[in-house]
Motif scaffolding. Structure first.
Motif, PDB file in Angstrom:
ATOM      1  N   ASP A 256       0.850  -1.186   0.000  1.00 44.00           N
ATOM      2  CA  ASP A 256       0.000   0.000   0.000  1.00 44.00           C
ATOM      3  C   ASP A 256       0.890   1.241   0.000  1.00 44.00           C
ATOM      4  OD1 ASP A 256      -1.690   2.220   1.225  1.00 44.00           O
ATOM      5  OD2 ASP A 256      -3.158   0.604   0.979  1.00 44.00           O
ATOM      6  N   PRO A 257       0.546   2.257  -0.803  1.00 46.67           N
ATOM      7  CA  PRO A 257       1.358   3.477  -0.834  1.00 46.67           C
ATOM      8  C   PRO A 257       1.428   4.213   0.507  1.00 46.67           C
ATOM      9  CG  PRO A 257      -0.238   3.473  -2.629  1.00 46.67           C
ATOM     10  CD  PRO A 257      -0.530   2.286  -1.776  1.00 46.67           C
ATOM     11  N   LEU A 258       0.527   3.891   1.436  1.00 51.42           N
ATOM     12  CA  LEU A 258       0.558   4.545   2.743  1.00 51.42           C
ATOM     13  C   LEU A 258       1.538   3.886   3.715  1.00 51.42           C
ATOM     14  CD1 LEU A 258      -3.232   5.237   3.405  1.00 51.42           C
ATOM     15  CD2 LEU A 258      -1.510   6.759   2.443  1.00 51.42           C
ATOM     16  N   GLU A 259       2.078   2.734   3.358  1.00 49.02           N
ATOM     17  CA  GLU A 259       2.971   2.024   4.282  1.00 49.02           C
ATOM     18  C   GLU A 259       4.199   2.843   4.692  1.00 49.02           C
ATOM     19  OE1 GLU A 259       3.653  -2.002   2.953  1.00 49.02           O
ATOM     20  OE2 GLU A 259       1.526  -2.472   3.122  1.00 49.02           O
ATOM     21  N   PRO A 260       4.851   3.589   3.778  1.00 48.17           N
ATOM     22  CA  PRO A 260       5.977   4.408   4.235  1.00 48.17           C
ATOM     23  C   PRO A 260       5.563   5.494   5.236  1.00 48.17           C
ATOM     24  CG  PRO A 260       6.032   4.172   1.853  1.00 48.17           C
ATOM     25  CD  PRO A 260       4.725   3.607   2.324  1.00 48.17           C
ATOM     26  N   VAL A 261       4.393   6.062   5.054  1.00 46.20           N
ATOM     27  CA  VAL A 261       3.900   7.094   5.977  1.00 46.20           C
ATOM     28  C   VAL A 261       3.609   6.456   7.338  1.00 46.20           C
ATOM     29  CG1 VAL A 261       2.161   8.887   6.349  1.00 46.20           C
ATOM     30  CG2 VAL A 261       2.947   8.385   4.029  1.00 46.20           C
ATOM     31  N   LEU A 262       3.049   5.250   7.320  1.00 46.90           N
ATOM     32  CA  LEU A 262       2.797   4.515   8.558  1.00 46.90           C
ATOM     33  C   LEU A 262       4.107   4.175   9.263  1.00 46.90           C
ATOM     34  CD1 LEU A 262       1.118   2.849  10.586  1.00 46.90           C
ATOM     35  CD2 LEU A 262       1.126   0.983   8.919  1.00 46.90           C
ATOM     36  N   ALA A 263       5.076   3.693   8.510  1.00 48.03           N
ATOM     37  CA  ALA A 263       6.376   3.339   9.112  1.00 48.03           C
ATOM     38  C   ALA A 263       7.029   4.566   9.756  1.00 48.03           C
ATOM     39  CB  ALA A 263       7.288   2.730   8.058  1.00 48.03           C
ATOM     40  N   GLU A 264       6.932   5.713   9.101  1.00 49.11           N
ATOM     41  CA  GLU A 264       7.513   6.929   9.681  1.00 49.11           C
ATOM     42  C   GLU A 264       6.760   7.369  10.928  1.00 49.11           C
ATOM     43  OE1 GLU A 264       9.805   9.411   6.231  1.00 49.11           O
ATOM     44  OE2 GLU A 264       7.625   9.629   6.329  1.00 49.11           O
ATOM     45  N   ALA A 265       5.451   7.220  10.932  1.00 46.79           N
ATOM     46  CA  ALA A 265       4.682   7.592  12.125  1.00 46.79           C
ATOM     47  C   ALA A 265       5.118   6.742  13.313  1.00 46.79           C
ATOM     48  CB  ALA A 265       3.185   7.430  11.874  1.00 46.79           C
ATOM     49  N   LEU A 266       5.284   5.454  13.091  1.00 41.96           N
ATOM     50  CA  LEU A 266       5.734   4.569  14.170  1.00 41.96           C
ATOM     51  C   LEU A 266       7.160   4.903  14.605  1.00 41.96           C
ATOM     52  CD1 LEU A 266       4.240   1.216  12.859  1.00 41.96           C
ATOM     53  CD2 LEU A 266       3.479   2.521  14.862  1.00 41.96           C
ATOM     54  N   ALA A 267       8.017   5.179  13.623  1.00 39.78           N
ATOM     55  CA  ALA A 267       9.410   5.523  13.943  1.00 39.78           C
ATOM     56  C   ALA A 267       9.492   6.837  14.724  1.00 39.78           C
ATOM     57  CB  ALA A 267      10.236   5.605  12.662  1.00 39.78           C
ATOM     58  N   LEU A 268       8.684   7.811  14.338  1.00 39.32           N
ATOM     59  CA  LEU A 268       8.689   9.088  15.063  1.00 39.32           C
ATOM     60  C   LEU A 268       8.182   8.917  16.490  1.00 39.32           C
ATOM     61  CD1 LEU A 268       7.499  11.450  12.212  1.00 39.32           C
ATOM     62  CD2 LEU A 268       9.659  11.649  13.458  1.00 39.32           C
ATOM     63  N   ALA A 269       7.102   8.162  16.664  1.00 40.02           N
ATOM     64  CA  ALA A 269       6.595   7.914  18.018  1.00 40.02           C
ATOM     65  C   ALA A 269       7.666   7.238  18.866  1.00 40.02           C
ATOM     66  CB  ALA A 269       5.331   7.065  17.967  1.00 40.02           C
ATOM     67  N   ALA A 270       8.347   6.256  18.291  1.00 37.43           N
ATOM     68  CA  ALA A 270       9.416   5.559  19.024  1.00 37.43           C
ATOM     69  C   ALA A 270      10.569   6.501  19.337  1.00 37.43           C
ATOM     70  CB  ALA A 270       9.905   4.362  18.218  1.00 37.43           C
ATOM     71  N   ALA A 271      10.912   7.385  18.414  1.00 36.16           N
ATOM     72  CA  ALA A 271      12.006   8.342  18.651  1.00 36.16           C
ATOM     73  C   ALA A 271      11.653   9.301  19.789  1.00 36.16           C
ATOM     74  CB  ALA A 271      12.315   9.117  17.377  1.00 36.16           C
ATOM     75  N   TYR A 272      10.421   9.772  19.817  1.00 35.17           N
ATOM     76  CA  TYR A 272       9.989  10.641  20.913  1.00 35.17           C
ATOM     77  C   TYR A 272      10.017   9.888  22.239  1.00 35.17           C
ATOM     78  CZ  TYR A 272       8.524  14.504  17.932  1.00 35.17           C
ATOM     79  OH  TYR A 272       8.509  15.570  17.058  1.00 35.17           O
ATOM     80  N   ASP A 273       9.511   8.668  22.233  1.00 39.29           N
ATOM     81  CA  ASP A 273       9.524   7.863  23.452  1.00 39.29           C
ATOM     82  C   ASP A 273      10.950   7.651  23.941  1.00 39.29           C
ATOM     83  OD1 ASP A 273       6.771   7.705  23.314  1.00 39.29           O
ATOM     84  OD2 ASP A 273       6.757   5.666  22.460  1.00 39.29           O
ATOM     85  N   GLN A 274      11.857   7.383  23.004  1.00 33.47           N
ATOM     86  CA  GLN A 274      13.259   7.182  23.351  1.00 33.47           C
ATOM     87  C   GLN A 274      13.857   8.466  23.934  1.00 33.47           C
ATOM     88  OE1 GLN A 274      14.736   4.065  22.781  1.00 33.47           O
ATOM     89  NE2 GLN A 274      16.211   4.901  24.204  1.00 33.47           N
ATOM     90  N   ALA A 275      13.528   9.602  23.351  1.00 31.79           N
ATOM     91  CA  ALA A 275      14.045  10.878  23.854  1.00 31.79           C
ATOM     92  C   ALA A 275      13.538  11.146  25.265  1.00 31.79           C
ATOM     93  CB  ALA A 275      13.636  12.016  22.915  1.00 31.79           C
ATOM     94  N   VAL A 276      12.300  10.803  25.545  1.00 27.98           N
ATOM     95  CA  VAL A 276      11.737  11.009  26.885  1.00 27.98           C
ATOM     96  C   VAL A 276      12.425  10.099  27.897  1.00 27.98           C
ATOM     97  CG1 VAL A 276       9.638  10.707  28.272  1.00 27.98           C
ATOM     98  CG2 VAL A 276       9.531  11.904  26.091  1.00 27.98           C
ATOM     99  N   VAL A 277      12.756   8.871  27.490  1.00 29.60           N
ATOM    100  CA  VAL A 277      13.445   7.945  28.403  1.00 29.60           C
ATOM    101  C   VAL A 277      14.833   8.470  28.734  1.00 29.60           C
ATOM    102  CG1 VAL A 277      14.493   5.636  28.541  1.00 29.60           C
ATOM    103  CG2 VAL A 277      12.137   5.886  27.766  1.00 29.60           C
ATOM    104  N   THR A 278      15.533   8.960  27.723  1.00 25.84           N
ATOM    105  CA  THR A 278      16.906   9.420  27.948  1.00 25.84           C
ATOM    106  C   THR A 278      16.973  10.845  28.501  1.00 25.84           C
ATOM    107  OG1 THR A 278      17.091  10.143  25.645  1.00 25.84           O
ATOM    108  CG2 THR A 278      17.837   7.917  26.175  1.00 25.84           C
ATOM    109  N   GLN A 279      15.932  11.625  28.279  1.00 25.10           N
ATOM    110  CA  GLN A 279      15.913  13.010  28.764  1.00 25.10           C
ATOM    111  C   GLN A 279      14.535  13.283  29.384  1.00 25.10           C
ATOM    112  OE1 GLN A 279      17.125  15.603  25.518  1.00 25.10           O
ATOM    113  NE2 GLN A 279      18.505  14.032  24.762  1.00 25.10           N
TER     114      GLN A 279
ATOM    115  N   ALA B 258       9.903  -1.123  22.359  1.00 29.80           N
ATOM    116  CA  ALA B 258       9.897  -0.354  23.610  1.00 29.80           C
ATOM    117  C   ALA B 258      11.176   0.458  23.699  1.00 29.80           C
ATOM    118  CB  ALA B 258       9.785  -1.294  24.798  1.00 29.80           C
ATOM    119  N   PRO B 259      11.084   1.683  24.189  1.00 31.27           N
ATOM    120  CA  PRO B 259      12.297   2.494  24.314  1.00 31.27           C
ATOM    121  C   PRO B 259      13.217   1.916  25.380  1.00 31.27           C
ATOM    122  CG  PRO B 259      10.421   3.616  25.279  1.00 31.27           C
ATOM    123  CD  PRO B 259       9.901   2.373  24.647  1.00 31.27           C
TER     124      PRO B 259
END
Length: 163
Positions: free
Chosen positions: A50-73, A107-108
């Motif tokens: 599906d053409p939306l899969e890259p947008v979905l993957a980025e949404a998940l990656a961004l959420a994980a990056a924010y979660d990781q930033a909150v854990v470390t900071q 999980a972060p």
């Protein structure tokens, strides 16, 4: 059985040899199709992504990056947690629209490598993801363009909020 003699034309049924042989061939072919002789052994071709899969993957990656930033900071929790939640909401809606279950995000962890995640890195990731959403929106059918435009706008807003 070999039909070498003449078939009686004056039978009660009045069918010719050609009709009898054609009917027998048709019945035989029908029987063979039921047994799978003519079934294709080839599996169905894989479904196109599906053409939306890259947008979905980025949404998940961004959420994980924010979660990781909150854990470390942890001091950034108030600022970053709502942005992560936006991306989880986008991922859930994209997953629903694609018709696939939402993949689970890792999980972060509080690793040393994760400490390198900074607000500037998050801003760059938001900008890149916003470009992906805009590109997807430009080629999306009307029933998907509204969601993609909203996601693109949200990502642009997040990038500005991280200045």
């Amino acid at each position: 059985m070999v039909l070498t003699g003449a078939v009686l034309q004056s039978c009660d049924m009045g069918h010719s040899r050609r009709w009898v042989l054609g009917t027998a061939a048709g019945v035989g072919a029908a029987a063979l199709t039921g047994c799978g002789l003519f079934d294709s052994d080839d599996p169905e071709p894989p479904k196109a992504p599906d053409p939306l899969e890259p947008v979905l993957a980025e949404a998940l990656a961004l959420a994980a990056a924010y979660d990781q930033a909150v854990v470390t900071q942890p001091g950034l929790r108030t600022r970053l947690a709502p942005l992560a939640e936006d991306h989880r909401t986008h991922a859930a809606e994209l997953s629903r629209l694609i018709g696939e279950p939402m993949p689970s995000a890792p999980a972060p962890s509080a690793s040393a490598a994760a400490a390198a995640t900074t607000v500037a890195a998050l801003r760059q990731a938001e900008q890149a993801a916003q470009r992906t959403a805009v590109a997807a929106c430009k080629v999306a059918p009307a029933d998907r363009a509204g969601l993609l435009g909203s996601i693109a706008a949200c990502r642009a807003t997040h990038a500005e909020a991280l200045r």
